[in-house]
Scaffold this active site. Structure first.
Site, mmCIF file in Angstrom:
data_model
loop_
_atom_site.group_PDB
_atom_site.id
_atom_site.type_symbol
_atom_site.label_atom_id
_atom_site.label_comp_id
_atom_site.label_asym_id
_atom_site.label_seq_id
_atom_site.Cartn_x
_atom_site.Cartn_y
_atom_site.Cartn_z
ATOM 1 C CG HIS A 28 -1.856 1.155 1.257
ATOM 2 N ND1 HIS A 28 -2.792 1.358 0.268
ATOM 3 C CD2 HIS A 28 -2.004 2.176 2.141
ATOM 4 C CE1 HIS A 28 -3.480 2.463 0.545
ATOM 5 N NE2 HIS A 28 -3.021 2.969 1.672
ATOM 6 C CG HIS A 40 -3.932 6.379 2.727
ATOM 7 N ND1 HIS A 40 -4.433 5.127 2.933
ATOM 8 C CD2 HIS A 40 -4.330 7.117 3.800
ATOM 9 C CE1 HIS A 40 -5.104 5.089 4.071
ATOM 10 N NE2 HIS A 40 -5.059 6.288 4.611
ATOM 11 C CB CYS A 120 -2.815 3.117 -3.048
ATOM 12 S SG CYS A 120 -1.958 1.519 -3.009
#
Length: 167
Positions: A28, A40, A120
């Site tokens: 991530h 994010h 992401c």
């Protein structure tokens, strides 16, 4: 737990740094914006990303604000993480003031999410370099839990598409 980056001796992130968080089966990515916070992009099932189902992908944020500003340590949880400004050897990062202004402006926004075309990592690299790229797109193997989330979103997408056709 913090991992020392392979190419840096810096341990404290600076505003504008990319943060790579090692989840189960994928990474991530987040943008460090200072004072312990990151911005994010989450997929429609939280961090769980969509998978390719048949020949298409579904871009459904399902009305959630999926650009979040949260404490870095809350986002990381018990996972390992590191500062990873992965393209600095190839590209000039944008000035930190521009990165922070754009990141903070996007907080609370709903962005389309697509595991291959805009995830992401795309989000974070676009903020830092002005160009959305992902090295892990298309390389990730999904856990059964992630696949289940993708199927649920796929079903919701089919229902929404069917309703759209009827109208």
């Amino acid at each position: 737990m913090f991992l020392k980056p392979d190419f840096s001796s810096e341990y404290e992130p600076k505003p504008g740094d990319l943060i790579e968080i090692f989840r189960n089966g994928y990474q991530h990515w987040a943008m460090y914006v200072g004072k312990g916070y990151v911005v994010h992009l989450l997929g429609p099932c939280g961090e769980f990303v969509l998978i390719l189902l048949s020949s298409s992908t579904i871009n459904l944020p399902i009305g959630k604000n999926n650009v979040l500003k949260q404490k870095l340590l809350k986002v990381v949880s018990s996972d390992k993480w590191r500062i990873n400004n992965l393209q600095d050897h190839e590209k000039q990062p944008r000035p930190a003031e521009i990165i922070l202004r754009e990141a903070n402006k996007l907080v609370g926004a709903v962005q389309l999410y697509n595991v291959v075309e805009y995830n992401c990592e795309h989000f974070a690299t676009e903020l830092r370099y002005g160009n959305a790229e992902s090295q892990q797109a298309g390389q990730t193997r999904w856990t059964p839990e992630q696949e289940t989330c993708g199927r649920q979103v796929h079903v919701l997408g089919i229902r929404a598409f069917s309703q759209q056709l009827r109208n």
